[in-house]
Design an enzyme around this catalytic site. Structure first.
Site, PDB file in Angstrom:
ATOM      1  N   ARG A 113     -63.947  58.913 -82.651  1.00 26.51           N
ATOM      2  CA  ARG A 113     -63.097  59.043 -83.827  1.00 26.51           C
ATOM      3  C   ARG A 113     -62.300  60.339 -83.852  1.00 26.51           C
ATOM      4  O   ARG A 113     -61.227  60.396 -84.454  1.00 26.51           O
ATOM      5  CB  ARG A 113     -63.945  58.896 -85.100  1.00 26.51           C
ATOM      6  N   ASP A 158     -69.022  59.756 -91.804  1.00 25.60           N
ATOM      7  CA  ASP A 158     -68.134  58.590 -91.720  1.00 25.60           C
ATOM      8  C   ASP A 158     -66.813  58.810 -92.438  1.00 25.60           C
ATOM      9  O   ASP A 158     -65.881  58.022 -92.275  1.00 25.60           O
ATOM     10  CB  ASP A 158     -68.821  57.356 -92.303  1.00 25.60           C
ATOM     11  N   LYS A 161     -69.423  57.218 -82.546  1.00 20.63           N
ATOM     12  CA  LYS A 161     -69.443  56.181 -83.569  1.00 20.63           C
ATOM     13  C   LYS A 161     -68.862  54.900 -82.953  1.00 20.63           C
ATOM     14  O   LYS A 161     -68.945  54.686 -81.754  1.00 20.63           O
ATOM     15  CB  LYS A 161     -68.651  56.652 -84.792  1.00 20.63           C
ATOM     16  N   ARG A 192     -62.635  52.259 -89.675  1.00 17.63           N
ATOM     17  CA  ARG A 192     -62.284  53.462 -90.426  1.00 17.63           C
ATOM     18  C   ARG A 192     -61.008  54.113 -89.886  1.00 17.63           C
ATOM     19  O   ARG A 192     -60.240  54.700 -90.647  1.00 17.63           O
ATOM     20  CB  ARG A 192     -63.458  54.440 -90.438  1.00 17.63           C
TER      21      ARG A 192
END
Length: 441
Positions: free
Chosen positions: A352, A321, A348, A394
């Protein structure tokens, strides 16, 4: 049509301060779920009150437990020794961990439950969990696209299995172990490399017997069925994934020094800190102690002249992560930072890898995209871009941190999902001296 919401981070001179990270997300999910499965009262301190965790709290209540908020981060769960069929659909929002662990927990009981989530969760694969649970005897009906929520689970009548994971995944392991609590016989999970072990630790805190033995680079986890959990007290330490953002800002903004107190230092969660130290980061850990069965400490980061490194692929499971924020700091490092063996990032909350490559490129950073990773060549960061986030918290936070040291402001679209993991992010960062505000630059 309403314009998408935007946050903008402007360059600043220095960040200073001491803060506490939000409660660990992984432990917050697990404390609620195990408290709901247990008999009696579970008192939780330091619970993360982000959207994902609140969705899990509502789900645990729908499965028959009493869930009460007593104060800031203080919650009480009164379990009745098991789950029962909920009266309505279990809406997990954006919580991938929540839905997969809840399916594992629910599978062991004689119940029927339908799981769903938001548009992002509906794109994320579920067979990695439903497959082994079906091998144990759970039944699943795909209510929409196969391998995706919404889906309906019919639980009960499970038998233990021996499951060898193709890749290290705490979510898959945890779902199987939670189901195994109410299965006949023994449930065994073999991991080729170690993934985070919060479930094993917390199961013991709730009174279960879990045997873990080293096997090469990984381990073998054994759990006998028919075990009952008893409510307990859980102290949730600070989330290292959240602590990463203010620490990263301190590393890249000249003159900065930031301390984050009470951060979990579980060895399966500290890969990012190891990578930063390899890059030459001035990162120190003090006041080590135990809290909630986990190693905890205070981490101080100071501005550092970083250099590019090759991140060991076997570190991926401990920091999957954190690669977005690692990439943001790598943009300021001298030379190339090579990040490979991280194809899991593509499934995810978003892809990403693709989003970080696109965002960094738009900000003037040299990036090479690969199927299972990417390479960032650092230097001065121009900034001046508006970055698409695909509603991924994120991605949004990583680019906002990037903007704090760039030559020009960096804006991110659709940042509202930051609240899923880091409620109060903007106020906290601005309290350290950052300049993050609503609207475009």
């Amino acid at each position: 049509m309403t314009a998408p919401s935007t946050l903008t981070a402007r360059p600043v001179s220095a960040l200073k301060g001491v803060l506490r990270a939000p409660g660990d997300k992984s432990m917050s999910h697990r404390s609620l779920i195990l408290g709901g499965m247990a008999e009696g009262v579970t008192e939780i301190e330091g619970l993360l009150e982000g959207d994902d965790i609140l969705a899990t709290a509502r789900a645990v209540e729908a499965f028959g437990a009493t869930v009460e908020r007593l104060g800031d981060g203080r919650w009480r769960v009164t379990g009745r020794g098991g789950f029962r069929s909920p009266a309505s659909v279990i809406d997990c929002g954006n919580a991938g961990t929540g839905v997969r662990l809840l399916m594992g927990a629910a599978a062991g009981y004689d119940l029927t439950a339908t799981f769903d989530g938001d548009a992002s969760l509906r794109k994320r694969p579920m067979k990695r969990v439903t497959g082994p649970l079906a091998d144990m005897g759970a039944r699943f009906d795909w209510n929409g696209a196969e391998d995706r929520v919404p889906l309906t689970l019919r639980g009960g009548g499970l038998s233990g299995i021996e499951y060898v994971q193709a890749v290290a995944s705490a979510q898959i392991k945890s779902a199987i172990l939670l189901a195994g609590l109410n299965a006949t016989g023994e449930t065994v999970v073999v991991e080729p490399e170690k993934s985070r072990d919060h479930t094993e630790r917390m199961l013991r805190a709730f009174g279960a017997t879990v045997d873990v033995t080293e096997e090469g680079e990984g381990w073998c986890i054994r759990l006998k069925g028919g075990q009952r959990l008893t409510g307990t007290a859980v102290a949730v330490p600070g989330d290292p994934s959240s602590a990463a953002f203010p620490l990263a800002a301190a590393l890249i903004v000249p003159g900065s020094e930031v301390t984050v107190e009470g951060v979990m230092l579980n060895p399966q969660r500290t890969g990012l800190f190891a990578a930063w130290i390899d890059m030459g980061a001035d990162l120190t850990i003090s006041n080590r102690r135990m809290s909630g069965g986990e190693d905890v400490g205070d981490i101080t980061a100071r501005y550092s002249a970083l250099k590019g490194v090759v991140v060991p692929e076997d570190r991926a499971a401990s920091m999957i992560d954190e690669y977005p924020i690692l990439a943001a700091t790598a943009a300021y490092a001298e030379g190339r930072t090579v990040m490979r063996g991280i194809g899991e990032m593509r499934v995810k909350e978003s892809d990403r890898i693709a989003l970080m490559v696109a965002g960094l490129t738009a900000c003037g950073v040299a990036v090479e995209e690969e199927a299972e990773g990417f390479i960032v060549t650092g230097g001065a960061v121009k900034g001046g871009a508006t970055v698409a986030t695909a509603h991924d918290h994120r991605i949004a936070m990583s680019h906002l941190i990037l903007g704090m040291a760039a030559e020009q402001p960096v804006s991110v679209l659709d940042p509202e999902m930051i609240a899923t993991s880091f409620p109060g992010f903007v106020a906290l960062m601005n309290g350290l001296g950052a300049s993050v505000s609503e609207g475009a630059a």
